[in-house]
Scaffold this motif. Sequence first.
Motif, mmCIF file in Angstrom:
data_model
loop_
_atom_site.group_PDB
_atom_site.id
_atom_site.type_symbol
_atom_site.label_atom_id
_atom_site.label_comp_id
_atom_site.label_asym_id
_atom_site.label_seq_id
_atom_site.Cartn_x
_atom_site.Cartn_y
_atom_site.Cartn_z
ATOM 1 N N ARG A 42 0.851 -1.179 0.000
ATOM 2 C CA ARG A 42 0.000 0.000 0.000
ATOM 3 C C ARG A 42 0.895 1.240 0.000
ATOM 4 O O ARG A 42 1.825 1.352 0.807
ATOM 5 C CB ARG A 42 -0.888 0.007 1.248
ATOM 6 N N ILE A 43 0.648 2.157 -0.911
ATOM 7 C CA ILE A 43 1.386 3.415 -0.936
ATOM 8 C C ILE A 43 0.466 4.604 -0.677
ATOM 9 O O ILE A 43 0.937 5.706 -0.411
ATOM 10 C CB ILE A 43 2.139 3.606 -2.267
ATOM 11 N N ALA A 44 -0.824 4.393 -0.722
ATOM 12 C CA ALA A 44 -1.787 5.462 -0.475
ATOM 13 C C ALA A 44 -1.632 6.001 0.945
ATOM 14 O O ALA A 44 -1.507 5.235 1.901
ATOM 15 C CB ALA A 44 -3.209 4.946 -0.661
ATOM 16 N N GLY A 45 -1.642 7.317 1.073
ATOM 17 C CA GLY A 45 -1.621 7.944 2.381
ATOM 18 C C GLY A 45 -0.277 8.020 3.049
ATOM 19 O O GLY A 45 -0.151 8.611 4.124
ATOM 20 N N LYS A 46 0.744 7.419 2.457
ATOM 21 C CA LYS A 46 2.070 7.525 3.051
ATOM 22 C C LYS A 46 2.609 8.944 2.838
ATOM 23 O O LYS A 46 2.224 9.622 1.884
ATOM 24 C CB LYS A 46 3.010 6.482 2.454
ATOM 25 N N PRO A 47 3.481 9.417 3.725
ATOM 26 C CA PRO A 47 3.989 10.785 3.567
ATOM 27 C C PRO A 47 4.599 11.009 2.188
ATOM 28 O O PRO A 47 5.328 10.157 1.671
ATOM 29 C CB PRO A 47 5.051 10.886 4.668
ATOM 30 N N ALA A 48 4.302 12.152 1.594
ATOM 31 C CA ALA A 48 4.822 12.462 0.264
ATOM 32 C C ALA A 48 6.350 12.437 0.253
ATOM 33 O O ALA A 48 6.965 12.008 -0.723
ATOM 34 C CB ALA A 48 4.304 13.816 -0.203
ATOM 35 N N GLY A 49 6.965 12.901 1.337
ATOM 36 C CA GLY A 49 8.423 12.890 1.404
ATOM 37 C C GLY A 49 8.991 11.495 1.350
ATOM 38 O O GLY A 49 10.011 11.244 0.696
ATOM 39 N N GLY A 140 8.860 11.841 6.384
ATOM 40 C CA GLY A 140 9.493 10.764 5.635
ATOM 41 C C GLY A 140 9.419 9.372 6.217
ATOM 42 O O GLY A 140 10.163 8.481 5.778
ATOM 43 N N ILE A 141 8.533 9.119 7.190
ATOM 44 C CA ILE A 141 8.452 7.785 7.786
ATOM 45 C C ILE A 141 7.126 7.142 7.403
ATOM 46 O O ILE A 141 6.058 7.696 7.659
ATOM 47 C CB ILE A 141 8.592 7.851 9.318
ATOM 48 N N PRO A 142 7.164 5.954 6.789
ATOM 49 C CA PRO A 142 5.940 5.354 6.268
ATOM 50 C C PRO A 142 5.095 4.678 7.337
ATOM 51 O O PRO A 142 5.583 4.302 8.407
ATOM 52 C CB PRO A 142 6.479 4.305 5.289
ATOM 53 N N GLY A 143 3.827 4.508 7.028
ATOM 54 C CA GLY A 143 2.954 3.705 7.866
ATOM 55 C C GLY A 143 3.273 2.229 7.698
ATOM 56 O O GLY A 143 3.758 1.795 6.646
ATOM 57 N N LEU A 144 2.991 1.453 8.737
ATOM 58 C CA LEU A 144 3.227 0.010 8.691
ATOM 59 C C LEU A 144 1.930 -0.786 8.637
ATOM 60 O O LEU A 144 1.929 -1.927 8.175
ATOM 61 C CB LEU A 144 4.020 -0.436 9.926
ATOM 62 N N VAL A 145 0.847 -0.197 9.093
ATOM 63 C CA VAL A 145 -0.420 -0.906 9.099
ATOM 64 C C VAL A 145 -0.863 -1.163 7.661
ATOM 65 O O VAL A 145 -0.704 -0.324 6.775
ATOM 66 C CB VAL A 145 -1.484 -0.094 9.869
ATOM 67 N N GLY A 146 -1.367 -2.357 7.417
ATOM 68 C CA GLY A 146 -1.834 -2.711 6.081
ATOM 69 C C GLY A 146 -0.793 -3.358 5.192
ATOM 70 O O GLY A 146 -1.109 -3.797 4.094
ATOM 71 N N GLN A 193 -2.033 -8.539 11.876
ATOM 72 C CA GLN A 193 -3.311 -8.764 12.548
ATOM 73 C C GLN A 193 -3.912 -7.495 13.156
ATOM 74 O O GLN A 193 -4.882 -7.553 13.902
ATOM 75 C CB GLN A 193 -3.143 -9.852 13.613
ATOM 76 N N GLN A 194 -3.319 -6.347 12.814
ATOM 77 C CA GLN A 194 -3.856 -5.087 13.318
ATOM 78 C C GLN A 194 -4.967 -4.567 12.408
ATOM 79 O O GLN A 194 -4.863 -4.643 11.192
ATOM 80 C CB GLN A 194 -2.741 -4.042 13.439
ATOM 81 N N ALA A 195 -6.006 -4.057 13.049
ATOM 82 C CA ALA A 195 -7.137 -3.526 12.287
ATOM 83 C C ALA A 195 -6.752 -2.229 11.594
ATOM 84 O O ALA A 195 -5.864 -1.499 12.049
ATOM 85 C CB ALA A 195 -8.316 -3.280 13.228
ATOM 86 N N ALA A 196 -7.401 -1.959 10.484
ATOM 87 C CA ALA A 196 -7.161 -0.713 9.763
ATOM 88 C C ALA A 196 -7.572 0.464 10.637
ATOM 89 O O ALA A 196 -8.599 0.411 11.313
ATOM 90 C CB ALA A 196 -7.956 -0.701 8.463
ATOM 91 N N PRO A 197 -6.769 1.527 10.663
ATOM 92 C CA PRO A 197 -7.104 2.690 11.496
ATOM 93 C C PRO A 197 -8.268 3.473 10.906
ATOM 94 O O PRO A 197 -8.506 3.458 9.698
ATOM 95 C CB PRO A 197 -5.815 3.515 11.451
ATOM 96 N N LYS A 198 -8.989 4.181 11.775
ATOM 97 C CA LYS A 198 -10.082 5.021 11.294
ATOM 98 C C LYS A 198 -9.548 6.170 10.443
ATOM 99 O O LYS A 198 -10.147 6.558 9.446
ATOM 100 C CB LYS A 198 -10.878 5.565 12.479
ATOM 101 N N ASP A 199 -8.421 6.725 10.865
ATOM 102 C CA ASP A 199 -7.782 7.800 10.102
ATOM 103 C C ASP A 199 -6.385 7.328 9.707
ATOM 104 O O ASP A 199 -5.503 7.208 10.558
ATOM 105 C CB ASP A 199 -7.689 9.072 10.938
ATOM 106 N N PRO A 200 -6.156 7.029 8.412
ATOM 107 C CA PRO A 200 -4.856 6.520 7.975
ATOM 108 C C PRO A 200 -3.794 7.591 7.769
ATOM 109 O O PRO A 200 -2.679 7.287 7.334
ATOM 110 C CB PRO A 200 -5.198 5.839 6.649
ATOM 111 N N SER A 201 -4.104 8.835 8.090
ATOM 112 C CA SER A 201 -3.152 9.924 7.853
ATOM 113 C C SER A 201 -1.932 9.785 8.758
ATOM 114 O O SER A 201 -2.048 9.409 9.931
ATOM 115 C CB SER A 201 -3.811 11.273 8.120
ATOM 116 N N PRO A 202 -0.748 10.090 8.244
ATOM 117 C CA PRO A 202 0.452 10.056 9.084
ATOM 118 C C PRO A 202 0.419 11.146 10.141
ATOM 119 O O PRO A 202 -0.247 12.170 9.980
ATOM 120 C CB PRO A 202 1.590 10.277 8.084
ATOM 121 N N GLU A 203 1.145 10.926 11.236
ATOM 122 C CA GLU A 203 1.235 11.914 12.298
ATOM 123 C C GLU A 203 2.091 13.092 11.846
ATOM 124 O O GLU A 203 2.949 12.952 10.971
ATOM 125 C CB GLU A 203 1.867 11.304 13.545
#
Length: 218
Positions: A42-49, A140-146, A193-203
């Motif tokens: 998944r690349i959607a929603g990951k930080p643009a940087g 510049g740090i990607p999400g891991l969920v999904g 096994q982690q559920a998808a977050p309600k808001d996938p936006s990076p911090e």
Amino acid sequence: MLAQSEAIPSFREVDSMEARVQGCVTCHGQSGQGTSNGYFPRIAGKPAGYLYNQLVAFRDGTRHYAPMNYLVAYLPDAYLKEIAQHFASQRPPFAPADPMKADLETMRRGGALVAGGDAGKGIPACVACHGIALTGMEPGIPGLVGLRPTYVVAQLTRWRVGERHAAEPDCMKRVATRLSDADMNAVAAFLSQQAAPKDPSPEPANVVRMPLACGSQK
């Protein structure tokens, strides 16, 4: 033999983002949501940087995957930034989960590493950099969920053996070299096994909270 009109995709505008990302969506999904194939994350929603840094790494040959290296070989920085910003802005539903089978001890170890790290081995918690909800951190740090477990293990292994790099100081290199094979599998199993977050936006960026200096956050 195909007529010329049949050989050209029917985009509303040939010089459009829709046309530019066709090479991306073939593997990563129409909105970058990822696919059931563990090698196309998944690349959607990951930080643009983060996305931009990876595209540059593929273009310049510091990250190796032949189809990606070929796809972006001659694309200029501005073009890659537009693609990165496009997918960073996407918020499609997460692809169906692909939970990795693991025993309770493996899951316990994975959860401990993700939430608290291992001070004895110098391993920080994944959430310290990748976000409390594991959705990543700007810039510049990607999400891991999904992410699929096969992809997580493969990327950690590539960092450990030196096949993947980030800007110095390369914090992920330091982390990966301290993880055993069992640790990598445990983290991948827990994440799967982690559920998808309600808001996938990076911090938002929070360098103060980070346990290691990280070139990706410069």
